[in-house]
Design a protein around this motif. Structure first.
Motif, PDB file in Angstrom:
ATOM      1  N   PRO A 150     -15.884  17.515  47.083  1.00  0.00           N
ATOM      2  CA  PRO A 150     -17.319  17.213  47.187  1.00  0.00           C
ATOM      3  C   PRO A 150     -18.123  17.680  45.973  1.00  0.00           C
ATOM      4  O   PRO A 150     -19.081  17.011  45.577  1.00  0.00           O
ATOM      5  N   ARG A 151     -17.741  18.799  45.345  1.00  0.00           N
ATOM      6  CA  ARG A 151     -18.514  19.264  44.169  1.00  0.00           C
ATOM      7  C   ARG A 151     -18.373  18.281  43.006  1.00  0.00           C
ATOM      8  O   ARG A 151     -19.313  18.008  42.277  1.00  0.00           O
ATOM      9  N   SER A 152     -17.181  17.765  42.840  1.00  0.00           N
ATOM     10  CA  SER A 152     -16.961  16.790  41.774  1.00  0.00           C
ATOM     11  C   SER A 152     -17.715  15.488  42.081  1.00  0.00           C
ATOM     12  O   SER A 152     -18.236  14.829  41.178  1.00  0.00           O
ATOM     13  N   VAL A 153     -17.796  15.134  43.365  1.00  0.00           N
ATOM     14  CA  VAL A 153     -18.550  13.935  43.764  1.00  0.00           C
ATOM     15  C   VAL A 153     -20.011  14.112  43.394  1.00  0.00           C
ATOM     16  O   VAL A 153     -20.631  13.242  42.763  1.00  0.00           O
ATOM     17  N   GLU A 154     -20.556  15.246  43.750  1.00  0.00           N
ATOM     18  CA  GLU A 154     -21.991  15.466  43.500  1.00  0.00           C
ATOM     19  C   GLU A 154     -22.275  15.427  41.994  1.00  0.00           C
ATOM     20  O   GLU A 154     -23.278  14.867  41.557  1.00  0.00           O
ATOM     21  N   ALA A 155     -21.364  15.984  41.211  1.00  0.00           N
ATOM     22  CA  ALA A 155     -21.566  16.013  39.754  1.00  0.00           C
ATOM     23  C   ALA A 155     -21.498  14.609  39.141  1.00  0.00           C
ATOM     24  O   ALA A 155     -22.014  14.384  38.044  1.00  0.00           O
ATOM     25  N   ALA A 156     -20.873  13.673  39.850  1.00  0.00           N
ATOM     26  CA  ALA A 156     -20.689  12.320  39.287  1.00  0.00           C
ATOM     27  C   ALA A 156     -21.845  11.375  39.639  1.00  0.00           C
ATOM     28  O   ALA A 156     -21.871  10.239  39.172  1.00  0.00           O
ATOM     29  N   ILE A 157     -22.790  11.844  40.455  1.00  0.00           N
ATOM     30  CA  ILE A 157     -23.887  10.960  40.891  1.00  0.00           C
ATOM     31  C   ILE A 157     -24.865  10.716  39.735  1.00  0.00           C
ATOM     32  O   ILE A 157     -25.240  11.643  39.017  1.00  0.00           O
ATOM     33  N   THR A 158     -25.246   9.452  39.566  1.00  0.00           N
ATOM     34  CA  THR A 158     -26.248   9.075  38.555  1.00  0.00           C
ATOM     35  C   THR A 158     -27.288   8.187  39.264  1.00  0.00           C
ATOM     36  O   THR A 158     -27.096   7.815  40.436  1.00  0.00           O
ATOM     37  N   PRO A 159     -28.333   7.810  38.570  1.00  0.00           N
ATOM     38  CA  PRO A 159     -29.328   6.916  39.209  1.00  0.00           C
ATOM     39  C   PRO A 159     -28.729   5.565  39.618  1.00  0.00           C
ATOM     40  O   PRO A 159     -29.306   4.864  40.441  1.00  0.00           O
ATOM     41  N   ARG A 160     -27.592   5.201  39.029  1.00  0.00           N
ATOM     42  CA  ARG A 160     -26.971   3.908  39.379  1.00  0.00           C
ATOM     43  C   ARG A 160     -26.029   3.996  40.591  1.00  0.00           C
ATOM     44  O   ARG A 160     -25.541   2.976  41.084  1.00  0.00           O
ATOM     45  N   THR A 161     -25.777   5.205  41.075  1.00  0.00           N
ATOM     46  CA  THR A 161     -24.815   5.369  42.184  1.00  0.00           C
ATOM     47  C   THR A 161     -25.389   4.821  43.487  1.00  0.00           C
ATOM     48  O   THR A 161     -26.531   5.134  43.839  1.00  0.00           O
ATOM     49  N   THR A 162     -24.582   4.015  44.189  1.00  0.00           N
ATOM     50  CA  THR A 162     -25.038   3.490  45.492  1.00  0.00           C
ATOM     51  C   THR A 162     -24.138   3.922  46.650  1.00  0.00           C
ATOM     52  O   THR A 162     -24.518   3.749  47.810  1.00  0.00           O
ATOM     53  N   GLY A 163     -22.957   4.448  46.341  1.00  0.00           N
ATOM     54  CA  GLY A 163     -22.081   4.793  47.455  1.00  0.00           C
ATOM     55  C   GLY A 163     -20.923   5.701  47.078  1.00  0.00           C
ATOM     56  O   GLY A 163     -20.685   5.967  45.894  1.00  0.00           O
ATOM     57  N   ILE A 164     -20.241   6.163  48.112  1.00  0.00           N
ATOM     58  CA  ILE A 164     -19.048   7.011  47.963  1.00  0.00           C
ATOM     59  C   ILE A 164     -17.955   6.405  48.851  1.00  0.00           C
ATOM     60  O   ILE A 164     -18.224   6.050  50.004  1.00  0.00           O
ATOM     61  N   ILE A 165     -16.755   6.278  48.278  1.00  0.00           N
ATOM     62  CA  ILE A 165     -15.604   5.870  49.111  1.00  0.00           C
ATOM     63  C   ILE A 165     -14.615   7.032  49.136  1.00  0.00           C
ATOM     64  O   ILE A 165     -13.972   7.336  48.130  1.00  0.00           O
ATOM     65  N   GLY A 166     -14.519   7.688  50.279  1.00  0.00           N
ATOM     66  CA  GLY A 166     -13.504   8.737  50.440  1.00  0.00           C
ATOM     67  C   GLY A 166     -12.192   8.091  50.862  1.00  0.00           C
ATOM     68  O   GLY A 166     -12.187   7.077  51.548  1.00  0.00           O
ATOM     69  N   VAL A 167     -11.091   8.694  50.441  1.00  0.00           N
ATOM     70  CA  VAL A 167      -9.762   8.208  50.844  1.00  0.00           C
ATOM     71  C   VAL A 167      -9.062   9.331  51.619  1.00  0.00           C
ATOM     72  O   VAL A 167      -8.915  10.437  51.095  1.00  0.00           O
ATOM     73  N   HIS A 168      -8.663   9.049  52.843  1.00  0.00           N
ATOM     74  CA  HIS A 168      -7.934  10.057  53.642  1.00  0.00           C
ATOM     75  C   HIS A 168      -6.467  10.011  53.199  1.00  0.00           C
ATOM     76  O   HIS A 168      -5.607   9.447  53.899  1.00  0.00           O
ATOM     77  N   LEU A 169      -6.209  10.616  52.068  1.00  0.00           N
ATOM     78  CA  LEU A 169      -4.883  10.457  51.459  1.00  0.00           C
ATOM     79  C   LEU A 169      -3.800  11.119  52.308  1.00  0.00           C
ATOM     80  O   LEU A 169      -3.993  12.208  52.835  1.00  0.00           O
ATOM     81  N   TRP A 170      -2.679  10.494  52.401  1.00  0.00           N
ATOM     82  CA  TRP A 170      -1.523  10.937  53.203  1.00  0.00           C
ATOM     83  C   TRP A 170      -1.910  11.033  54.693  1.00  0.00           C
ATOM     84  O   TRP A 170      -1.201  11.673  55.463  1.00  0.00           O
ATOM     85  N   GLY A 171      -3.063  10.480  55.072  1.00  0.00           N
ATOM     86  CA  GLY A 171      -3.518  10.629  56.461  1.00  0.00           C
ATOM     87  C   GLY A 171      -4.238  11.928  56.716  1.00  0.00           C
ATOM     88  O   GLY A 171      -4.621  12.221  57.857  1.00  0.00           O
ATOM     89  N   ARG A 172      -4.456  12.722  55.659  1.00  0.00           N
ATOM     90  CA  ARG A 172      -5.215  13.972  55.812  1.00  0.00           C
ATOM     91  C   ARG A 172      -6.695  13.660  55.660  1.00  0.00           C
ATOM     92  O   ARG A 172      -7.100  12.987  54.724  1.00  0.00           O
TER      93      ARG A 172
END
Ligand SMILES: Cc1ncc(COP(=O)(O)O)c(C=O)c1O
Length: 425
Positions: A150-172
């Motif tokens: 989540p910290r890396s997600v927040e750092a990547a947000i810009t005025p052009r960001t409209t969404g986040i796609i999380g991936v439940h990798l390995w089913g976790r």
């Protein structure tokens, strides 16, 4: 153990020669040194589960008798009902594959500009955006879960960001709560690529019920397969209605088109396979879990190689048997994979080299790796091993024995692999 045996029956045993795995061998007789491979047949990651063949064939005959092959027939309706029930959501829209499901959902949610995704995932997560000229912005993963940090997600947000796609990798499960807070704070849409996570939960709540909607894959390699297929699940009735229109050319009724759409429908034969597989789900999970425990036992004490753990607080389908070949191991992950391939154990380097290093992303974002140190590490050290009903505990002991033997004789193995004629003389 009994359930495990029934999973094997349900997925139709392959013929095996009794002595397929030869007994304990002196290490120099590893296949890279010219010996016969330890396994006569290849062991694969994600070998398809078939379920009860008789029940599938009965359904197939029924489809042929009724001549209703696609366009939301009875089997599609029934499978949608079963998946919605199992996931605890009001709506399930079956689609032709998981990638189409991601593309439809991205469009139905109105995403554009930039969307934040992990780079440690199957390439479809990013392609589903780029295909629609939306920029995937790669955020780093958490080392413990391999899901978005989540910290890396927040750092990547810009005025052009409209969404986040999380991936439940390995089913976790992702850090769902933290991602929800970030999405709400920045007024972003949150959706999940749950391709790996059918039958999994976050605590007591099933995956499929989080974010605006989630997308499952029922590709042949998944725990439940429909040959090819996927599902979008959501509690949002209006969103589900729009998705239904979009996956069927925008048709409402026989000849009224009310929306822009494509053909993303699942066929009846695929739904019949899904229903058949679903009947074996509990047995398949039990079998995978038993294999996971067997790997834990047989990998214990092998220096530098550890099993990536499943968090017992969540329900898991244990479909991915993930190991980490650490920097302290006497061989690299790639060297171990080469040794295992020569033995007919088709271990996989998921998701090497990372989506950010695949085209078109490596050309578009040549510096992306600088912000993704944990993604880079995972791409270097993850080795996925075969599991599923085709493996017995003695197969698993054999695979782990090969890993142990290769590491014990690392210097000779490395020297052999470095020779120009390659691992197979
Ligand atoms: C994480 C992830 N996302 C998306 C997909 C795409 O699903 P499909 O193959 O059903 O299109 C897959 C893989 O199969 C996947 O592993």
């Amino acid at each position: 153990m009994r359930r495990r045996a029934s999973a094997r029956n349900a997925t139709r045993k392959r013929k095996r020669s009794p002595g397929r795995l030869r007994g304990a061998r002196a290490t120099p007789s590893l296949a890279i040194f010219g010996a016969a491979p330890a396994f006569a047949e290849q062991l694969h990651v994600g070998r398809p589960n078939i379920g009860d063949r008789g029940r599938f064939l009965a359904r197939l005959n029924d489809i042929l008798d009724r001549r209703w092959l696609t366009n939301r027939g009875d089997y599609v309706v029934e499978l949608e009902r079963r998946i919605a029930g199992l996931t605890g959501v009001r709506n399930c829209v079956l689609v032709a594959n998981g990638t189409i499901g991601l593309e439809l959902l991205i469009r139905a949610l109105g995403l554009r500009g930039e969307v934040i995704v992990p780079a440690f995932t199957f390439v479809a997560t990013a392609h589903a955006l780029q295909w629609q000229e939306i920029t995937p912005v790669f955020a780093d993963i958490d080392r413990e879960t391999h899901c978005l940090d989540p910290r890396s997600v927040e750092a990547a947000i810009t005025p052009r960001t409209t969404g986040i796609i999380g991936v439940h990798l390995w089913g976790r499960p992702c850090a769902i709560g933290e991602l929800e807070v970030i999405a709400a704070r920045h007024q972003l849409k949150l959706m999940f690529d749950a391709a790996h996570a059918f039958g999994c939960s976050s605590g007591k709540r099933m995956i499929g019920s989080f974010g605006a909607a989630e997308v499952f894959s029922f590709h042949a390699t998944k725990i439940v397969n429909t040959f090819e297929g996927g599902a979008i699940v959501t509690d949002n009735d209006e969103l589900a209605e729009r998705l239904r229109l979009m996956q069927n050319f925008g048709f409402r009724g026989y000849d009224r088109v009310v929306y822009l759409g494509i053909n993303g429908k699942m066929s009846e034969v695929c739904a019949a396979m899904g229903l058949t597989n679903l009947e074996s789900l509990d047995a398949l999970v039990e079998c995978n879990r038993a294999n996971y425990r067997a790997y834990a036992k047989h990998l214990a004490g092998i220096p530098g190689v550890r099993l990536f753990p499943y968090d017992e607080r969540h329900r898991s389908n244990y479909q991915y048997l993930v190991t980490i070949v650490g920097e302290d191991a006497a061989l690299t992950r790639d060297e171990l994979v080469a040794v295992l391939h020569a033995e007919n154990v088709v271990a996989r380097r998921y998701f090497h080299p990372g989506v950010h290093r695949m085209e078109p992303y490596r050309t578009l974002f040549p510096d992306a790796h600088r912000l993704l140190p944990r993604t880079e590490q995972a791409c270097r050290e993850v080795m996925v091993l075969p599991t599923g009903p085709a493996l017995s505990e003695s197969d698993i002991a054999g695979v782990c024995g090969l890993i142990r033997a290769a590491l014990e004789h690392a210097a000779r193995v490395r020297e052999r692999l470095a020779r120009p004629e390659g691992p197979n003389p």
